[in-house]
Design an enzyme around this catalytic site. Structure first.
Site, PDB file in Angstrom:
ATOM      1  N   GLU A 446      35.129  40.607  37.033  1.00  0.00           N
ATOM      2  CA  GLU A 446      35.723  40.438  35.711  1.00  0.00           C
ATOM      3  C   GLU A 446      36.201  38.989  35.579  1.00  0.00           C
ATOM      4  O   GLU A 446      35.493  38.148  35.098  1.00  0.00           O
ATOM      5  CB  GLU A 446      36.865  41.443  35.511  1.00  0.00           C
ATOM      6  CG  GLU A 446      37.268  41.602  34.053  1.00  0.00           C
ATOM      7  CD  GLU A 446      38.129  42.836  33.834  1.00  0.00           C
ATOM      8  OE1 GLU A 446      38.671  42.959  32.732  1.00  0.00           O
ATOM      9  OE2 GLU A 446      38.258  43.659  34.754  1.00  0.00           O
ATOM     10  N   GLU A 718      48.148  45.151  39.429  1.00  0.00           N
ATOM     11  CA  GLU A 718      47.725  45.504  38.077  1.00  0.00           C
ATOM     12  C   GLU A 718      48.393  46.780  37.595  1.00  0.00           C
ATOM     13  O   GLU A 718      48.734  46.917  36.420  1.00  0.00           O
ATOM     14  CB  GLU A 718      46.201  45.680  38.049  1.00  0.00           C
ATOM     15  CG  GLU A 718      45.635  46.056  36.698  1.00  0.00           C
ATOM     16  CD  GLU A 718      44.116  46.115  36.724  1.00  0.00           C
ATOM     17  OE1 GLU A 718      43.513  46.050  35.636  1.00  0.00           O
ATOM     18  OE2 GLU A 718      43.525  46.216  37.824  1.00  0.00           O
TER      19      GLU A 718
END
Length: 911
Positions: A446, A718
């Site tokens: 990503e 996260e």
């Protein structure tokens, strides 16, 4: 004595390639006196020996964001700036800076875009080469850009220590170029080599390849000024050649292959990149600090997997690569695989990498080799080694930490080692993810510029480092990617290619980040640049509003990864997504009105102030009942309403109490996600409940910041449950251990716990207001502001409060001493205050609400509890009791309240 300690030109010291013809100037002053402020200044600029501009003596105190007011600077010139300042004590001081300008618009470059003839789907790294002769030169400058990323060598010497140049921008609209002074490297016979890799341009990106183009290409011009002052240029054209060297594969996600046995291929003619030459994006000078090696780290230990595979532990999660210095046998192949964590059996945990291979391969020549991947990077703490036997020497490996080379501007410490580790995790999360753009993670497939992540973390980021130019560059790309209707991409640069988006917080970055930068740096330049983008976004929302001025349409991310999410809501929390969108519509409209006021747009101030009032009125009608109850009283909803002043005055106390009750319902734990977490602590401080904010901060059990620290985190996670209390990993495939959004609490540590915050933009005036919380006995922070260093240190020990402050010259501060009425107005200088108190902030590790499982994780505490509760902690009810607290258990047995109060005292004394 007055002293000029620093001069900044476009926020840079002595810039070598200034890209602004009318830059902002700034300087910092130091003095051994108190209450020093500037009364006048004079700026003289010379072009060589010739005067270029003289401001004359200007009366005024401005020193942090002074717009250069002379004739536009010339391109490719070297200037000297001489500064004189006078202060209110009759003293003066001088300072000098040197700077060179770049090409503001490189219109006279004669270079052409050239490329190679490899297949479109290649991952090799072609080398473009040109041999040329040169007579002695007085100056040699290399202008260089690429579609892809590059390194450059002249006569075998690396020209630059920058990584991943030319950087990532909206490639279809603009490409950066770099300027290198190579005068010292020019010889009579020369070889210029530029190695390229796919990088962001043609490599794997967001699930696909070749988002911007199919092949790498370069654009270069070497300008040689000979001793007799005539100019010779060596520019990219059909006379160049290309070949394959020893970097045989390179992709950001997958890694790099370097083969020292590879024989360079025969040089082949380049071809002109016709499409680029016909429709080239604008070339702009380097816009912000480059990516560089920020630190070098040695491995701290050698581990082994169950099958004997050696694993290096570098002791810190980071973004970067590993350098290998090794003399192996010819053709020996060494493979390095990267990961952030280990599984319970000691193997690499790679499930969170998804499709990213995160593998570097080195093939030895047989002599002494140094392998340094230059066209990839990884997010890692652990590296497995194959091809060097079971016990490779640790001193052969060095981790190179990579990130945008922005100056550090904050230091923090306190009496809690766990909170200090949290601060370090926040800093490491930032440096790992500020890699030319603000990415979401450095490890998986990503690494994108998600606007929401950047928006919620921007204030903390701007406290930690000088990120003004970093965000200025990125915001310019945000504006370029903005759709004609004002919609803002969710990712910048916009790799999705889907035009605009409309999600609250993510798209609100168009407004919130420029205003944050203005508040912390004081330069209206960022508002001047971004105001059209800010206004376009607010007008986009305005066109979508309901008759009651609410946002109740379109896709919303909601309170992303909140713990209160319900079944079927995916990763979105239970807070009404349109409540969030409407709250931020009001917030952005108010910020736009403030920006209009700074820029002198009186009519728009009135217009957007009225719109803000209308949105608030509609919000109150929709989401707050007549008695002050909020529809959907989640922590995020309540915090938004309180922090953004969305409720009527008569309802604020009830809403504040609702937030307190919600926290009590969750035993003093947060349930918030990406939107609620950055604002929750500030909302509690705003309602005067720093005690609850302190409790949230210091919770060591799940969920919370210190839970992560106690689990061994060295960067921010996260998800709150990236590692669950039972030690298992989240299995969603979206589980980064280096993701800075929840690190936004760093702003609260500096502005509330320590208490340093701007009272005026850029810290021209400063508020100093430390907050005492139970469990922290001292805290200290340094902030390097545009005016200089601010320091505040407080301590509350042995019933004595001590506060020390340091205030930079040319500023004033309001100091609010803990437990004292009113404030003290201070000018520059150092001050100390001490006074008695009855307050006792002795840390208590455990409270009556701490779950037994948290206490049992400590061996000493487990021994005490086992003796006090015989048979209860290892019997059939053990699992049930482990989730209970003393408050839950005290009513289950006679005399329980007294028993558990005594136990708690003993545990805190012991642990």
């Amino acid at each position: 004595m007055l002293k000029v300690s620093k001069i900044l030109i476009d926020r840079q010291e002595n810039p070598a390639a200034l890209s602004e013809p009318t830059p902002y100037l700034g300087w910092q002053l130091e003095s051994d006196r108190q209450n020093v402020h500037q009364t006048a200044y004079r700026i003289c600029i010379r072009d060589g020996l010739m005067p270029f501009w003289d401001s004359g003596r200007i009366t005024g105190s401005e020193s942090a964001a002074v717009r250069y007011a002379g004739p536009p600077l010339n391109e490719e010139c070297r200037y000297t700036l001489e500064l004189t300042v006078w202060d209110n004590h009759g003293e003066s001081a001088q300072g000098k800076a040197e700077f060179s300008t770049a090409l503001f618009a490189p219109r006279f470059l004669t270079a052409q875009w050239i490329t190679h003839t490899l297949a479109d789907n290649h991952s090799e790294c072609p080398v473009f080469v040109r041999h040329f002769s040169a007579e002695p030169v007085q100056k040699a400058r290399l202008y260089l850009s690429a579609c892809g990323i590059y390194t450059v060598r002249l006569n075998g010497q690396e020209v630059s220590q920058d990584w991943f140049a030319p950087g990532w921008t909206e490639y279809a609209s603009r490409l950066q170029y770099q300027v290198y002074d190579v005068t010292a490297l020019i010889q009579p016979e020369n070889t210029l080599e530029i190695t390229t890799a796919n990088g962001w341009y043609a490599g794997y990106l967001n699930g696909t390849r070749q988002v911007y183009g199919k092949q790498t290409a370069i654009f270069a011009e070497l300008s040689l000024t000979c001793m007799d002052s005539h100019r010779v240029t060596v520019a990219t054209d059909v006379r160049w050649q290309w070949y394959l060297g020893q970097h045989r594969e390179a992709e950001f996600y997958h890694g790099e292959r370097i083969d020292r046995t590879a024989v360079p291929t025969a040089p082949q003619p380049v071809v002109l990149a016709e499409d680029l030459n016909a429709h080239a994006p604008a070339l702009v000078p380097q816009q912000c600090e480059p990516v560089r090696v920020l630190e070098r780290r040695a491995p701290v230990q050698l581990l082994h997997t169950p099958d004997g595979t050696p694993i290096l532990d570098f002791g810190q999660n980071m973004a970067g690569v590993v350098r290998l210095d090794w003399q192996g046998s010819p053709g020996q192949e060494i493979t390095l695989r990267f990961a952030e964590a280990l599984t319970p059996d000691g193997s690499l945990y790679t499930a969170n990498l998804r499709t990213a291979k995160a593998t570097d391969t080195f093939v030895c020549s047989g002599g002494k080799d140094t392998f340094v991947p230059r066209f990839t990077y990884h997010g890692f703490r652990y590296v497995s080694i194959a091809g060097m036997g079971g016990n490779p020497p640790l001193d052969a490996f060095t981790a190179l930490v990579l990130g945008t080379d922005a100056a550090a501007t904050a230091q923090f410490s306190c009496s809690s080692p766990l909170v200090n580790r949290l601060w370090a995790n926040i800093v490491w999360g930032q440096r790992s993810n500020f890699v030319d753009v603000p990415t979401d993670c450095p490890q998986r497939d990503e690494r994108l510029g998600w606007t929401g992540d950047a928006a919620v973390f921007c204030r903390t980021a701007a406290q930690n480092e000088d990120v003004y130019r970093f965000f200025r560059k990125w915001l310019a790309d945000l504006a370029i990617g903005q759709a004609a209707d004002g919609g803002v991409p969710h990712i910048v640069p916009n790799v999705n290619g889907q035009g605009s988006g409309g999600a609250a917080v993510w798209c609100d970055a168009a407004v919130t980040i420029p205003w944050t930068l203005y508040e912390l740096y004081g330069e209206r330049d960022i508002l001047e640049r971004q105001y059209p983008s800010m206004k376009a976004w607010v007008e986009y929302m305005r066109r979508q509003e309901t008759p009651d001025h609410l946002r109740q349409c379109g896709f919303q991310h909601g309170d992303w990864l909140a713990l209160d999410r319900e079944e079927g809501r995916g990763n979105r929390g239970s807070t009404d997504a349109y409540l969030i969108a409407s709250a931020y519509y009001a917030h952005c409209t108010r910020l736009l009105a403030k920006a209009a006021a700074v820029l002198g747009k009186a009519q728009e101030v009135a217009e957007y102030t009225a719109l803000h009032r209308a949105i608030c009125s509609g919000f109150q009608q929709e989401y707050i009942t007549a008695t002050g109850r909020v529809v959907g009283e989640t922590q995020t909803a309540l915090a938004l309403i309180l922090l953004f002043d969305l409720a009527r005055a008569e309802h604020r106390d009830r809403i504040a109490q609702s937030l307190v009750q919600n926290l009590d319902k969750h035993q003093g734990h947060l349930t918030t996600g990406f939107i609620g977490t950055p604002i929750l602590m500030d909302a509690l401080s705003k309602i005067g409940r720093n005690d609850l904010a302190g409790k949230l901060l210091l919770n060591e059990d799940f969920p919370g910041w210190l839970y992560e620290v106690r689990c061994g985190a060295t960067t921010m996670w996260e998800r709150w449950d990236s590692v669950r209390p039972d030690g298992s990993f989240d299995e969603s495939g979206m589980n980064s251990f280096n993701h800075y959004a929840f690190g936004a609490v760093g702003d609260w540590l500096l502005e509330q716990l320590v208490g340093i915050r701007p009272a005026e933009p850029g810290y021209r005036a400063i508020t100093l207001q430390p907050q005492l919380i139970q469990g922290i006995t001292q805290a200290c922070a340094l902030r390097t502001t545009p005016y200089g260093r601010v320091r505040l240190a407080w301590q509350c020990l042995n019933h004595l409060i001590t506060v020390e402050v340091e205030i930079p010259a040319n500023t004033t501060a309001q100091l609010f001493l803990p437990e004292q009425e009113g404030s003290i107005t201070l000018g520059s200088g150092s001050y100390q205050y001490s006074y008695a108190t009855e307050t006792d902030l002795t840390p208590q590790r455990f409270t009556m609400d701490t779950p037994l499982r948290t206490m049992l994780a400590d061996a000493d505490a487990k021994a005490v509890l086992s003796a006090a509760l015989p048979g209860m902690l290892d019997g059939p009810a053990a699992a049930f009791l482990a989730g209970k607290s003393f408050n839950d258990l005290k009513g289950m047995m006679p005399g329980g309240e007294a028993l558990f109060a005594q136990l708690l005292t003993k545990l805190n004394q012991l642990c």
